[in-house]
Design an enzyme around this catalytic site. Structure first.
Site, short mmCIF file in Angstrom:
data_model
loop_
_atom_site.label_atom_id
_atom_site.label_comp_id
_atom_site.label_asym_id
_atom_site.label_seq_id
_atom_site.Cartn_x
_atom_site.Cartn_y
_atom_site.Cartn_z
N ASN A 1 0.87 -2.75 8.00
CA ASN A 1 1.99 -3.54 7.45
C ASN A 1 2.97 -2.65 6.71
OD1 ASN A 1 1.33 -6.56 7.90
ND2 ASN A 1 -0.61 -5.63 7.29
N ALA B 1 0.81 -1.22 0.00
CA ALA B 1 0.00 0.00 0.00
C ALA B 1 0.84 1.27 0.00
CB ALA B 1 -0.93 -0.02 1.21
N HIS C 1 -0.86 7.36 3.30
CA HIS C 1 0.43 7.05 3.94
C HIS C 1 1.44 8.08 3.47
CE1 HIS C 1 -1.32 3.22 5.04
NE2 HIS C 1 -1.58 2.96 3.77
N1 LIG Z 1 1.73 -5.19 2.79
C1 LIG Z 1 0.77 -4.27 2.67
O1 LIG Z 1 1.00 -3.16 2.18
C2 LIG Z 1 -0.60 -4.59 3.12
C3 LIG Z 1 -0.87 -5.77 3.77
N2 LIG Z 1 -2.14 -6.08 4.17
C4 LIG Z 1 -2.33 -7.35 4.88
O2 LIG Z 1 -2.58 -8.38 3.91
C5 LIG Z 1 -3.38 -9.41 4.50
C6 LIG Z 1 -4.60 -9.69 3.62
O3 LIG Z 1 -5.42 -8.54 3.57
P1 LIG Z 1 -6.96 -8.64 3.18
O4 LIG Z 1 -7.15 -9.64 2.10
O5 LIG Z 1 -7.44 -7.27 2.97
O6 LIG Z 1 -7.58 -9.22 4.53
P2 LIG Z 1 -9.00 -9.97 4.67
O7 LIG Z 1 -9.35 -9.88 6.12
O8 LIG Z 1 -9.97 -9.47 3.66
O9 LIG Z 1 -8.65 -11.49 4.30
C7 LIG Z 1 -7.78 -12.27 5.05
C8 LIG Z 1 -8.21 -13.73 4.89
O10 LIG Z 1 -7.23 -14.56 5.48
C9 LIG Z 1 -7.86 -15.52 6.30
N3 LIG Z 1 -6.92 -15.84 7.39
C10 LIG Z 1 -6.52 -15.04 8.40
N4 LIG Z 1 -5.65 -15.68 9.20
C11 LIG Z 1 -5.48 -16.91 8.66
C12 LIG Z 1 -4.71 -18.05 9.03
N5 LIG Z 1 -3.91 -18.04 10.11
N6 LIG Z 1 -4.79 -19.16 8.26
C13 LIG Z 1 -5.59 -19.17 7.17
N7 LIG Z 1 -6.36 -18.14 6.78
C14 LIG Z 1 -6.30 -17.02 7.52
C15 LIG Z 1 -9.14 -14.88 6.78
O11 LIG Z 1 -10.14 -15.87 7.09
C16 LIG Z 1 -9.55 -14.04 5.57
O12 LIG Z 1 -10.38 -14.74 4.66
C17 LIG Z 1 -3.75 -8.89 5.91
O13 LIG Z 1 -2.86 -9.43 6.87
C18 LIG Z 1 -3.52 -7.38 5.79
O14 LIG Z 1 -3.25 -6.79 7.04
C19 LIG Z 1 -3.19 -5.25 3.89
C20 LIG Z 1 -2.97 -4.07 3.24
C21 LIG Z 1 -1.66 -3.61 2.86
O1 LIG Z 2 -3.79 -0.98 2.89
C1 LIG Z 2 -3.33 -0.02 3.54
O2 LIG Z 2 -3.54 1.17 3.24
C2 LIG Z 2 -2.42 -0.24 4.67
C3 LIG Z 2 -2.67 -1.44 5.44
O3 LIG Z 2 -3.78 -1.86 5.67
C4 LIG Z 2 -1.48 -2.11 5.93
O4 LIG Z 2 -0.37 -1.61 5.71
O5 LIG Z 2 -1.64 -3.17 6.57
#
Ligand SMILES: NC(=O)C1=CN([C@@H]2O[C@H](COP(=O)(O)OP(=O)(O)OC[C@H]3O[C@@H](n4cnc5c(N)ncnc54)[C@H](O)[C@@H]3O)[C@@H](O)[C@H]2O)C=CC1
Ligand SMILES: O=C([O-])CC(=O)C(=O)O
Length: 276
Positions: A197, A130, A227
Site C-alpha cells: 500500500n 508504513a 522501504h
Molecule cells: N497504508 C499502509 O502503509 C499500510 C496498509 N496496510 C493495509 O492495512 C490493512 C489492515 O492491515 P492488517 O490489520 O495488518 O491486516 P490483517 O490481515 O491483520 O487484518 C485485516 C482484517 O480485516 C478483515 N477484512 C478483510 N477484508 C474485509 C472486508 N471486505 N470486510 C470486512 N472485513 C475484512 C479481515 O478478516 C481481518 O480481520 C490491510 O489491507 C493492509 O494491507 C498494511 C500495512 C501498511
Molecule cells: O507495512 C508495511 O511495511 C508495508 C505494507 O504492508 C503495505 O504497504 O501494505
C-alpha cells in the site's frame, strides 16, 4: 483543517492494525469513542470487543458502520473492503480514513471518491502508514522527474502471494536477496494487495497516476520491512528510508503503519499544534 468535533469512530477490520487502533482509543489516549466495529470474520470482531473496556456495537455488515451518528469510519481491512464501502461512507456524510490505499490506484475509484468528497463535503484521510516523508513528496510533486520505491521484506512477510508462486520463485529456498517484482505502483498493488500500500500512498502523493516505479525484494537475511524511496527533480533530491519492525500479529504489516494511523486519528480528534 482537522474537524475537532470528530469524536465517534467506527472501525472496519479487526485484525492486527484495527486491534491496535481500537486499543489506543479504548485506553483514553485519543479524544474519541469507538462506537461500532465490523470484520468479515466474526470471531475477530468478537475477540476485539471482548478485550475492550468500552464495548462498541458489532454491526452485521460494512454499510451499517456509517448508518449511525459516527463522524469517522476507519478502514483497516483490505482493498476489497475499500471498494465495497468507501463511496457509501462519503454519501452518508462521514469522513473516512483508509489504510488499504492500494484500492485508490484504480483510476475509476479514485475519481468517483474525489468527486463524492467534493459533493458531500467530506474528507478521506490517508495516513503516511508504513512510510515517511509523504508530506515532502506531496510538496515537491510539481518538480519531480523521477521517483522509485524499493521495498525489501523477509520471505515470510511475502508468503502466500499468488503472483510470486506463479512466477516460479521458491521463497523457502532463497539464500540471498531476490527481486520478486519490478513494475508500476498500479501493478504492484494489484499483485501484492496486502503488502505494498505504501506504493499507492507515494503514487497518490506524487500524483503519479499509478506509474510510480516499484521494486519488491525478498531477502531472508533481514527481519525488517524496509522501504526506500529515491526521488529527484527541480527541487533537488531525497532518499527516504524506513526499516520497520513487523507487527508481531501480522508480519506483512509494519508496526509503524498502525502507529501512524493512531497518530493521525489522535490529531483529527484533538486539534491544537501539529507538526508535519
Ligand atoms: N497504508 C499502509 O502503509 C499500510 C496498509 N496496510 C493495509 O492495512 C490493512 C489492515 O492491515 P492488517 O490489520 O495488518 O491486516 P490483517 O490481515 O491483520 O487484518 C485485516 C482484517 O480485516 C478483515 N477484512 C478483510 N477484508 C474485509 C472486508 N471486505 N470486510 C470486512 N472485513 C475484512 C479481515 O478478516 C481481518 O480481520 C490491510 O489491507 C493492509 O494491507 C498494511 C500495512 C501498511
Ligand atoms: O507495512 C508495511 O511495511 C508495508 C505494507 O504492508 C503495505 O504497504 O501494505
Amino acid at each position: 483543517m482537522p474537524d475537532i468535533s470528530l469524536r465517534r469512530i467506527a472501525l472496519l477490520g479487526c485484525g492486527a492494525m484495527g486491534t491496535r487502533i481500537a486499543r489506543a482509543i479504548d485506553s483514553g489516549g485519543i479524544n474519541a469513542v469507538l462506537t461500532h466495529v465490523y470484520d468479515q470474520a466474526p470471531e475477530r470482531s468478537k475477540g476485539l470487543v471482548d478485550s475492550l473496556k468500552t464495548k462498541p456495537i458489532i454491526v452485521e455488515n460494512t454499510h451499517l458502520l456509517s448508518s449511525n451518528n459516527t463522524n469517522l469510519v476507519v478502514e483497516a481491512a483490505s482493498q476489497d473492503a475499500v471498494k465495497d464501502v468507501a463511496l457509501s461512507v462519503i454519501q452518508n456524510k462521514k469522513d473516512l480514513l483508509i489504510m488499504s490505499v492500494g484500492a485508490l490506484l484504480d483510476e475509476a475509484i479514485f475519481e468517483v471518491l474525489a468527486d463524492a468528497c467534493r459533493e458531500y463535503g467530506r474528507s478521506i484521510y490517508l495516513p503516511s502508514g508504513a512510510i515517511a516523508g509523504i508530506d515532502a513528496l506531496r510538496a515537491v510533486r510539481g518538480e519531480l522527474e523521477s521517483v522509485t520505491l524499493t521495498t525489501t521484506k523477509n520471505p515470510r512477510s511475502l508468503s502466500g502471494v499468488p503472483y510470486i508462486e506463479q512466477s516460479g520463485v521458491d521463497l523457502g529456498s532463497l539464500d540471498g536477496p531476490a527481486e520478486v517484482f519490478a513494475g508500476t505502483a498500479a501493478d504492484a498493488v494489484r499483485h501484492f494487495p496486502a503488502n505494498i500500500n505504501v506504493a499507492a500512498l507515494i503514487d497518490v502523493a506524487c500524483a503519479g497516476g499509478g506509474s510510480t516505479k516499484v521494486r519488491i525484494v525478498a531477502d531472508p537475511s533481514i527481519d525488517r520491512n524496509i522501504h526506500e524511496v529515491r526521488a529527484s527533480g527541480g527541487f533537488g533530491s531525497m532518499i527516504i528510508r524506513v526499516e520497520n519492525v513487523p507487527d508481531p500479529d501480522n508480519p506483512r504489516t509494519s508496526l509503524l503503519a498502525a502507529l501512524s494511523a493512531i497518530e493521525r486519528i489522535r490529531g483529527l480528534c484533538s486539534g491544537g499544534i501539529m507538526a508535519g
